[in-house]
Design a protein around this motif. Structure first.
Motif, PDB file in Angstrom:
ATOM      1  N   VAL A 248       0.829  -1.212   0.000  1.00  0.00           N
ATOM      2  CA  VAL A 248       0.000   0.000   0.000  1.00  0.00           C
ATOM      3  C   VAL A 248       0.859   1.256   0.000  1.00  0.00           C
ATOM      4  CG1 VAL A 248      -0.172   0.146   2.517  1.00  0.00           C
ATOM      5  CG2 VAL A 248      -2.047   1.011   1.108  1.00  0.00           C
ATOM      6  N   ASN A 249       2.111   1.149   0.428  1.00  0.00           N
ATOM      7  CA  ASN A 249       3.002   2.310   0.473  1.00  0.00           C
ATOM      8  C   ASN A 249       3.317   2.872  -0.908  1.00  0.00           C
ATOM      9  OD1 ASN A 249       4.475  -0.404   0.729  1.00  0.00           O
ATOM     10  ND2 ASN A 249       6.069   0.889  -0.168  1.00  0.00           N
ATOM     11  N   THR A 250       2.999   2.108  -1.971  1.00  0.00           N
ATOM     12  CA  THR A 250       3.365   2.551  -3.332  1.00  0.00           C
ATOM     13  C   THR A 250       2.272   3.364  -4.024  1.00  0.00           C
ATOM     14  OG1 THR A 250       2.522   0.504  -4.352  1.00  0.00           O
ATOM     15  CG2 THR A 250       4.817   0.514  -3.632  1.00  0.00           C
ATOM     16  N   ILE A 251       1.087   3.491  -3.416  1.00  0.00           N
ATOM     17  CA  ILE A 251       0.010   4.196  -4.125  1.00  0.00           C
ATOM     18  C   ILE A 251       0.287   5.693  -4.164  1.00  0.00           C
ATOM     19  CG2 ILE A 251      -1.708   2.439  -3.601  1.00  0.00           C
ATOM     20  CD1 ILE A 251      -2.851   4.212  -1.472  1.00  0.00           C
ATOM     21  N   SER A 252      -0.176   6.327  -5.233  1.00  0.00           N
ATOM     22  CA  SER A 252       0.116   7.738  -5.489  1.00  0.00           C
ATOM     23  C   SER A 252      -0.715   8.648  -4.586  1.00  0.00           C
ATOM     24  CB  SER A 252      -0.187   8.060  -6.951  1.00  0.00           C
ATOM     25  OG  SER A 252      -1.598   8.002  -7.173  1.00  0.00           O
ATOM     26  N   PRO A 253      -0.284   9.908  -4.419  1.00  0.00           N
ATOM     27  CA  PRO A 253      -1.055  10.863  -3.606  1.00  0.00           C
ATOM     28  C   PRO A 253      -2.494  11.024  -4.083  1.00  0.00           C
ATOM     29  CG  PRO A 253       1.143  11.724  -4.035  1.00  0.00           C
ATOM     30  CD  PRO A 253       1.004  10.483  -4.861  1.00  0.00           C
ATOM     31  N   ASN A 254      -2.717  11.026  -5.397  1.00  0.00           N
ATOM     32  CA  ASN A 254      -4.067  11.182  -5.936  1.00  0.00           C
ATOM     33  C   ASN A 254      -4.983  10.051  -5.478  1.00  0.00           C
ATOM     34  OD1 ASN A 254      -6.213  12.072  -7.725  1.00  0.00           O
ATOM     35  ND2 ASN A 254      -5.614  10.377  -9.059  1.00  0.00           N
TER      36      ASN A 254
END
Length: 472
Positions: A248-254
């Motif tokens: 989950v740490n890889t998901i983008s800010p958007n």
């Protein structure tokens, strides 16, 4: 499953009948849509699949039987009930042969058709549950498949039990690669009251950002190139169940912003859509990184972190629970024996010593691979060190653990460690002394004490002799 989760498509060329049935099923809490021909029904199904199709047998153009046959191929999860004013045994048999869930003749009582629809949807729901449960059993993702009697594992089992009892509590699973994060997530799901609903795992790092948004939240037809139909997202597909967000740490800010809204409001809005769709899912996330540190750096939203990390679940590395290695090895030996229909084999004492003292940077996954490698490379009943992978037999070993297994004294443990470091430094005594944090003359005295008088720089041959002598 509530009625609002079930949408019914009524295919009928008579407007009055459409109005009557639509009003009746809407009052009963169902979502209803209409088509006046088989062709129109196909187009609507392409836009959005539905739980049940209630179709007249005789339609203009494509017949009801032709529509049924098409649905069986393209939307096998959709159940079909045929209705007709021209009822006959032959048409009923043909409809059932093609896969109709049921058959009803006009004229009918509304209560009669309601019972028929409810039973059809109940059977559909039961089939889905059985299919999902069988798949879960086949994959053996259940509580008993998590092996361990060590204290860290007993603490983990207690956390899983508590999480399973709290159907809505979000959990963040933290563990190194190969520790079994998805296995734990499935154990939480299948031991909770959400077990009869989907468990959907999503590897966030494996899907590009541009696709991940549509995969998670769904999209409307025509939103982007290639969006030829409206699709529900994976969060919607998990209705009633669990969404597992791996890495989950890889998901983008958007996407972090949109995910936070789902966690806060329990509503999903498809990409390009205007409707807020209620969802009831539990979120379990996983990471092999220090997510708290990533939050401090500003690369992950703090508010989302707290929403996901209601209950942290920390998985121990194999090297931190070595007493579980014999159990894990036994489990894998039995598993592979069953898969290949052969007797259960075992490891020799020397091979088990290696398995017990290897540091296992790849954790349970690496251990399982090592067992399978040994079984593949040998036909003997007893597996030996030569059957194990080279990266397991020749790496830096856990000298302390190895000495403890041998019941070695403190002086013997020190001797083994000094010789190990000397070998690691290629026989270079100055570098060895620096690595050990001792004076060079102290190292010389120790080597003379161990009977080593000649050590060539960057040569490990004398060290190998010394190590062999120490083991003997």
């Amino acid at each position: 499953m509530s009625n609002i989760d079930c949408n019914i498509l009524i295919v009928e060329d008579e407007a009055l009948m459409c109005e009557l049935l639509g009003s009746f099923f809407t009052d009963k809490g169902y979502r209803v849509s209409f088509a006046h021909s088989g062709e129109e029904a196909i187009e609507q199904l392409k836009e959005e699949s539905c739980a049940l199709v209630l179709s007249d047998l005789r339609l203009p153009g494509m017949s009801g039987l032709e529509l049924l046959a098409r649905i069986q191929v393209d939307w096998p999860e959709t159940v079909v009930i045929m209705m007709t004013a021209f009822g006959s045994i032959s048409s009923a048999v043909e409809a059932m042969r093609l896969g109709a869930e049921d058959y009803i003749s006009k004229p009918f009582q509304l209560d009669e058709i309601l019972i028929t629809v409810e039973k059809a949807l109940e059977r559909r729901s039961l089939r889905r549950e059985v299919r999902e449960l069988r798949a879960a059993v086949r994959e053996r993702y259940n509580f008993s498949n998590i092996i361990g009697r060590s204290k860290p594992m007993q603490e983990l089992f207690e956390v899983i039990k508590r999480l399973a009892a709290r159907r809505d509590a979000s959990a963040l699973i933290i563990g190194s690669t190969g520790t079994g994060k998805e296995l734990v997530a499935r154990a939480i799901h299948y031991n909770s009251d959400r077990r009869d609903y989907p468990f959907i795992a999503i590897n966030c790092s494996a899907i590009p950002e541009t696709l991940l948004e549509a995969e998670l939240f769904g999209h409307q037809k025509g939103t982007f190139t290639g969006a030829t139909e409206t699709r529900r997202g994976l969060i919607e597909e998990a209705q009633g169940g669990t969404v597992f967000l791996d890495e989950v740490n890889t998901i983008s800010p958007n996407i972090q912003v949109k995910l936070l809204r789902v966690l806060q409001d329990h509503l999903v809005r498809r990409v390009g859509g205007r409707e807020n769709i209620p969802v009831d899912v539990r979120f379990i996330s996983a990471t092999n990184q220090d997510l708290e540190e990533i939050v401090r750096k500003g690369d992950f939203r703090k508010d989302l972190y707290y929403r996901l990390n209601v209950v942290p679940v920390r998985l121990p590395d194999v090297k931190d629970r070595r007493e579980d290695i014999p159990l894990l090895v036994s489990h894998f030996l039995e598993k592979f024996a069953k898969q290949h229909g052969e007797p259960v084999r075992r490891f020799s004492k020397e091979a088990m010593r290696i398995l017990m003292t290897h540091n296992w940077p790849g954790n349970v996954r690496e251990l399982e691979n090592a067992v399978e490698h040994a079984l593949t490379m040998s036909n003997d009943e007893i597996l030996t060190p030569t059957d194990l992978p080279e990266n397991v037999t020749n790496p830096d070993r856990d000298i302390i653990e190895e000495a403890a297994m041998d019941g070695a004294s403190l002086a013997e443990m020190e001797r083994r460690y000094i010789l190990h470091m000397l070998k690691k430094m290629g026989g270079h005594q100055i570098k060895t002394a620096e690595a050990l944090g001792i004076d060079r003359r102290t190292l010389y005295r120790r080597l003379r004490q161990y009977g080593i008088t000649e050590v060539s720089a960057f040569t490990d041959a004398p060290i190998k002799r010394a190590v062999r002598a120490s083991v003997q």
